[in-house]
Design a protein around this motif. Structure first.
Motif, short mmCIF file in Angstrom:
data_model
loop_
_atom_site.label_atom_id
_atom_site.label_comp_id
_atom_site.label_asym_id
_atom_site.label_seq_id
_atom_site.Cartn_x
_atom_site.Cartn_y
_atom_site.Cartn_z
N VAL A 9 -18.23 11.88 -30.16
CA VAL A 9 -19.03 11.84 -28.94
C VAL A 9 -20.38 11.22 -29.27
O VAL A 9 -21.12 11.73 -30.12
N LEU A 10 -20.66 10.10 -28.63
CA LEU A 10 -21.94 9.40 -28.81
C LEU A 10 -22.58 9.24 -27.44
O LEU A 10 -21.90 8.95 -26.45
N THR A 11 -23.89 9.37 -27.38
CA THR A 11 -24.60 9.24 -26.12
C THR A 11 -25.87 8.43 -26.33
O THR A 11 -26.67 8.73 -27.22
N GLY A 12 -26.04 7.39 -25.52
CA GLY A 12 -27.29 6.62 -25.52
C GLY A 12 -27.56 5.85 -26.79
O GLY A 12 -28.72 5.78 -27.22
N SER A 36 -22.22 4.89 -24.71
CA SER A 36 -21.76 6.27 -24.78
C SER A 36 -20.25 6.29 -24.96
O SER A 36 -19.54 5.49 -24.34
N ASP A 38 -16.71 8.97 -25.64
CA ASP A 38 -16.06 10.27 -25.77
C ASP A 38 -14.61 9.99 -26.19
O ASP A 38 -13.82 9.49 -25.39
N ASP A 62 -24.42 1.15 -20.36
CA ASP A 62 -25.31 1.09 -19.20
C ASP A 62 -26.46 0.12 -19.45
O ASP A 62 -26.94 -0.04 -20.58
N ARG A 78 -23.34 -1.42 -15.34
CA ARG A 78 -22.47 -0.49 -16.07
C ARG A 78 -21.13 -1.14 -16.38
O ARG A 78 -20.47 -1.70 -15.49
#
Length: 211
Positions: A9-12, A36, A38, A62, A78
């Motif tokens: 899980v990676l975000t930003g 991001s 998942d 994004d 996006r």
């Protein structure tokens, strides 16, 4: 046998920071974009049958902006992929949905008739040719399960999996969706450059299959 399974899980993640790694293969530059992911994976290259699979619940970029030679190429609010699965052992990949929302693209045909998108990729270096009259030996295929030491066993299994994965893949995309796109086209092969523009473009396609 050694194996692993888990989730990622990676975000930003700031994509421009990783552009130096892409410089060898493309002249395009990502100047903005947050990634991001998942996903879940299972990796057991020594097992019989071996397993090397990834399930991508979602991947999104994004506020993406890509440039070519310092000029805007693509801008996208996006980009997203959902419900994707890849199996390296079977060489199969399926994608449920690819969506590109609120984007713009700039296409330029230069004086020689070459499109800017054709210049994005860099040709790999040509490997040195073998001396005349010689042949390259084929590496012996060894069953990793016959190797005694676990680390050597794992290394041999990964190398064999990588070699097998270079073969042809079967890929399927169920749906591709573009929303609210604009495209600007410039043709410089004429005495007076031609400018064309399309806006408010929506498109849906699929399923698409390759074998």
């Amino acid at each position: 046998p050694l194996s692993s399974r888990g989730t990622i899980v990676l975000t930003g993640v700031d994509l421009p920071r990783f552009m130096p790694y892409a410089a060898r293969v493309t002249d395009a530059r990502v100047v903005k974009g947050l990634l991001s992911i998942d996903a879940a994976y299972e990796f057991a290259p020594v097992r019989s049958p071996r397993v090397a699979s990834v399930t991508l619940k979602s991947l999104a970029v994004d506020d993406l902006a890509v440039q070519e030679s310092g000029a805007p190429l693509w801008e996208l609010a996006r980009f997203a992929i959902t419900d994707a699965r890849a199996n390296a052992d079977a060489r199969t990949a399926t994608v449920g949905l690819v969506s590109l929302d609120t984007g713009s693209a700039r296409v330029v045909r230069d004086e020689k008739g070459v499109l800017n998108v054709q210049r994005l990729g860099k040709s790999p270096g040509t490997p040195a040719a073998a001396p005349a009259g010689t042949t390259q030996p084929h590496p012996a295929v060894v069953d990793p399960r016959t190797i005694t030491y676990p680390l050597e066993q794992l290394a041999a299994a990964i190398q064999q999996l990588f070699t097998d994965a270079l073969g042809p893949w079967s890929v399927g995309v169920e749906k591709v969706q573009l929303k609210n796109w604009s495209v600007a086209f410039t043709d410089r092969t004429t005495a007076t450059p031609v400018e064309l523009a399309i806006s408010g473009l929506d498109l849906q396609a699929g399923p698409v299959r390759t074998t």
